[in-house]
Design an enzyme around this catalytic site. Sequence first.
Site, PDB file in Angstrom:
ATOM      1  N   CYS A 127      -0.178  49.498   6.094  1.00  0.00           N
ATOM      2  CA  CYS A 127       0.781  50.213   6.957  1.00  0.00           C
ATOM      3  C   CYS A 127       0.309  50.332   8.406  1.00  0.00           C
ATOM      4  O   CYS A 127       1.066  50.768   9.260  1.00  0.00           O
ATOM      5  CB  CYS A 127       1.104  51.584   6.389  1.00  0.00           C
ATOM      6  SG  CYS A 127      -0.326  52.464   5.840  1.00  0.00           S
ATOM      7  N   LYS A 142       2.554  49.080  16.857  1.00  0.00           N
ATOM      8  CA  LYS A 142       3.891  48.997  16.248  1.00  0.00           C
ATOM      9  C   LYS A 142       4.836  48.182  17.125  1.00  0.00           C
ATOM     10  O   LYS A 142       5.800  47.605  16.628  1.00  0.00           O
ATOM     11  CB  LYS A 142       4.463  50.395  16.028  1.00  0.00           C
ATOM     12  CG  LYS A 142       3.741  51.185  14.963  1.00  0.00           C
ATOM     13  CD  LYS A 142       4.201  50.819  13.573  1.00  0.00           C
ATOM     14  CE  LYS A 142       3.378  51.531  12.508  1.00  0.00           C
ATOM     15  NZ  LYS A 142       3.550  50.945  11.187  1.00  0.00           N
ATOM     16  N   SER A 147      -1.971  44.633   0.663  1.00  0.00           N
ATOM     17  CA  SER A 147      -0.681  44.897   0.021  1.00  0.00           C
ATOM     18  C   SER A 147       0.411  44.082   0.703  1.00  0.00           C
ATOM     19  O   SER A 147       0.412  43.939   1.930  1.00  0.00           O
ATOM     20  CB  SER A 147      -0.360  46.390   0.128  1.00  0.00           C
ATOM     21  OG  SER A 147       0.994  46.601  -0.194  1.00  0.00           O
ATOM     22  N   GLU A 175       3.924  50.465  -3.116  1.00  0.00           N
ATOM     23  CA  GLU A 175       2.492  50.132  -3.095  1.00  0.00           C
ATOM     24  C   GLU A 175       1.795  50.635  -4.361  1.00  0.00           C
ATOM     25  O   GLU A 175       0.921  49.968  -4.917  1.00  0.00           O
ATOM     26  CB  GLU A 175       1.840  50.727  -1.845  1.00  0.00           C
ATOM     27  CG  GLU A 175       0.594  50.004  -1.407  1.00  0.00           C
ATOM     28  CD  GLU A 175       0.217  50.373   0.021  1.00  0.00           C
ATOM     29  OE1 GLU A 175       0.375  49.531   0.912  1.00  0.00           O
ATOM     30  OE2 GLU A 175      -0.218  51.519   0.257  1.00  0.00           O
ATOM     31  N   GLU A 187       4.062  44.772  16.027  1.00  0.00           N
ATOM     32  CA  GLU A 187       4.560  44.558  14.657  1.00  0.00           C
ATOM     33  C   GLU A 187       6.071  44.305  14.650  1.00  0.00           C
ATOM     34  O   GLU A 187       6.557  43.401  13.960  1.00  0.00           O
ATOM     35  CB  GLU A 187       4.243  45.790  13.803  1.00  0.00           C
ATOM     36  CG  GLU A 187       4.674  45.650  12.355  1.00  0.00           C
ATOM     37  CD  GLU A 187       4.463  46.940  11.564  1.00  0.00           C
ATOM     38  OE1 GLU A 187       4.863  48.023  12.033  1.00  0.00           O
ATOM     39  OE2 GLU A 187       3.895  46.869  10.458  1.00  0.00           O
ATOM     40  N   GLU A 244       2.595  48.279  -6.984  1.00  0.00           N
ATOM     41  CA  GLU A 244       1.826  47.046  -6.777  1.00  0.00           C
ATOM     42  C   GLU A 244       0.388  47.228  -7.289  1.00  0.00           C
ATOM     43  O   GLU A 244      -0.164  46.358  -7.973  1.00  0.00           O
ATOM     44  CB  GLU A 244       1.824  46.692  -5.279  1.00  0.00           C
ATOM     45  CG  GLU A 244       1.184  45.358  -4.955  1.00  0.00           C
ATOM     46  CD  GLU A 244       1.140  45.063  -3.448  1.00  0.00           C
ATOM     47  OE1 GLU A 244       1.582  45.911  -2.636  1.00  0.00           O
ATOM     48  OE2 GLU A 244       0.643  43.982  -3.079  1.00  0.00           O
ATOM     49  N   GLU A 294       8.509  37.201  11.633  1.00  0.00           N
ATOM     50  CA  GLU A 294       9.008  37.287  10.248  1.00  0.00           C
ATOM     51  C   GLU A 294       9.696  38.621   9.941  1.00  0.00           C
ATOM     52  O   GLU A 294      10.263  38.782   8.863  1.00  0.00           O
ATOM     53  CB  GLU A 294       7.856  37.046   9.262  1.00  0.00           C
ATOM     54  CG  GLU A 294       6.776  38.114   9.198  1.00  0.00           C
ATOM     55  CD  GLU A 294       5.696  37.999  10.278  1.00  0.00           C
ATOM     56  OE1 GLU A 294       5.928  37.297  11.285  1.00  0.00           O
ATOM     57  OE2 GLU A 294       4.641  38.621  10.114  1.00  0.00           O
ATOM     58  N   CYS A 308      -3.341  57.792  12.178  1.00  0.00           N
ATOM     59  CA  CYS A 308      -2.262  57.755  13.188  1.00  0.00           C
ATOM     60  C   CYS A 308      -2.244  58.990  14.088  1.00  0.00           C
ATOM     61  O   CYS A 308      -1.733  58.916  15.208  1.00  0.00           O
ATOM     62  CB  CYS A 308      -0.915  57.620  12.510  1.00  0.00           C
ATOM     63  SG  CYS A 308      -0.850  56.262  11.360  1.00  0.00           S
TER      64      CYS A 308
END
Length: 595
Positions: free
Chosen positions: A301, A360, A321, A281, A363, A284, A368, A513
């Site tokens: 994230c 999560k 990102s 990241e 996710e 990036e 994908e 988190c």
Amino acid sequence: MTKQVTVTIDGKEINTTADKTIVKAAKENGIHIPTLCYHPDLKPTGSCGICVVEIEGRRQPERACTTMCSEGMNITTNTKILRDARKMILEMILADHDTDCPACMANGKCELQDLCDNMSVTTRAIPKKLKMQPVDMTSPSIQRDPNKCIACGRCVEVCSTIQTVDALTESGRGSKVFVTTAFDEGMGNSPCVNCGQCTVFCPVGALTEISEIDLVWDALLDPTKHVVVQEAPSVRVALAEEFGMEKGLATPGKMYAALRRLGFDRIFDTNFSADLTIMEEGSELIHRATTGGVLPLITSCSPGWVKFGETFFPDLADHVSTCKSPQQMLGTLIKTYYAEKSGVDPKDIVSVSIMPCTAKKFEARRPEMNDSGYRDVDYVLTTREFVRMIKEAGIDFKNLPDEKPDSLMGDYTGAATIFGATGGVMEAAVRSAFFLLTGENLPSPELKVLRGVMNGIQEATVEHEKLPFPIKVAVANGLGNARKLLDKVRAQKAETGKSEYHFIEIMACPGGCVGGGGQPFGCEFVDRGIRAEGLYTEDTDLPLRYSHDNPMVNKIYEDYLEKPNSKLAHKLLHTYYFERSKTDGKAVKEVTHKH
Ligand code: SF4
Ligand code: SF4
Ligand code: SF4
């Protein structure tokens, strides 16, 4: 200035202010008034009536959660009339409640159970009138059991006011009020972003995660499976409080030891891939900033935030990102890099992650997320589920000797561990972005200005003579704050074509988190802050504090990925996004593409 007032509660004279409710003033002065629908971090709804108190001169008892203190008030909190009224309310709730405590996920942590226990209320006082309804299992993350709901309204309040998602709503009137999803189509067919904040605020077991414990036990007992586990940063500061240890204490060594006793074949650490995320990241960000790319870059994230962005800000998808979250990066590498190094066939690997987060689970099931050629992460357990497994296995967590994770993808730096707290990803990224831009480490690794803002927005500008330009950053935690910040970015772009920010960190949950939707129940904002402090302490205690110094991260680039943002890194560690329906949360179309 807020008006000072003096009130008397149970004979004790208290100096307080006129902007405080009776329940708050009492609590601050060590007087406990029983409550059920009330939560200190939410606007009170006054729906249950448990907190009734007598106020001299008033004909009826009043609700302490919604009545403000005023000069000369003389309040009594504990009389026979009040106790009887509270008992009657609890008996009526139990008559309409599925009191299956032993099998309930909230057992031992349930505010209704505690109250009934404290007040000797039994289920026998009023005959049962509950008509059982089906449990909503339409979501991959959250289950909603209407038979356990006491209609306190906390979930509706947190979902609409703090998260601004509005996936839940109250229907009906008076004693017939009940909570449901829009169009009553179930959580999985609503705009719910799976953040799980409603589960953390629910006082009973009506909203909980969809449990994957049995699936993980099955995998652990299957001799043909090789079960590999990873654990997120904030899990290690939430276990201690569940096992009678100091709140917020980081216990990574005991965590690894418990996982070995549960039978996991290989123990890696999501903190390793948090360091890897920073390399990807950070690179990036620098690439975008130095080549006229789309800015601000927004972190990716937090999967609750990503789904929220896809639903409410698809026009800003280019800003997010392309990095997968640390969970998904490690999941992919377990079935590629580790499988190759260890000689284990990836089809036999079961990849389990332990997360503070219910999103999560969603996710891991995104279609994908299969760049390894398999499902990259097979099962996701919340911290709460992990605690249940430890207890089920009879492991004496508190007295476990510290152990280490397995090599290859177990090492981490202080930058990785602070990922678990709001501002932590930004702080970690700035540490490494500075190095990547200047070839030197920052004079001090700490960016304290970004720390400790609970359910808010914080901004900072990182300036240094060696930097080619000052880096303007912002951090938002809680989706209502993300919405405010992104509305500002949208408005700036509409007005001037660009935004003032270079880099934005967004965490779906207030506090980051540490306050995730899968963390132990009974957690107020103040507890989230204590857990965050545990992470900052671990950061200062670790020998390495910069992601770019992680030797295992450097090794994976040398041996396998080549360099940050390489072609292989892009294939395995990066992703793309969709626009989602605001009605049912389903993907409508792809809005960014993988290259
Ligand atoms: S919600 Fe509370 S009272 Fe109801 S079954 Fe669960 S533990 Fe028991
Ligand atoms: S999980 Fe989050 S978005 Fe979904 S209903 Fe609960 S609070 Fe709302
Ligand atoms: S689901 Fe939980 S938080 Fe929501 S109204 Fe029911 S009891 Fe309250």
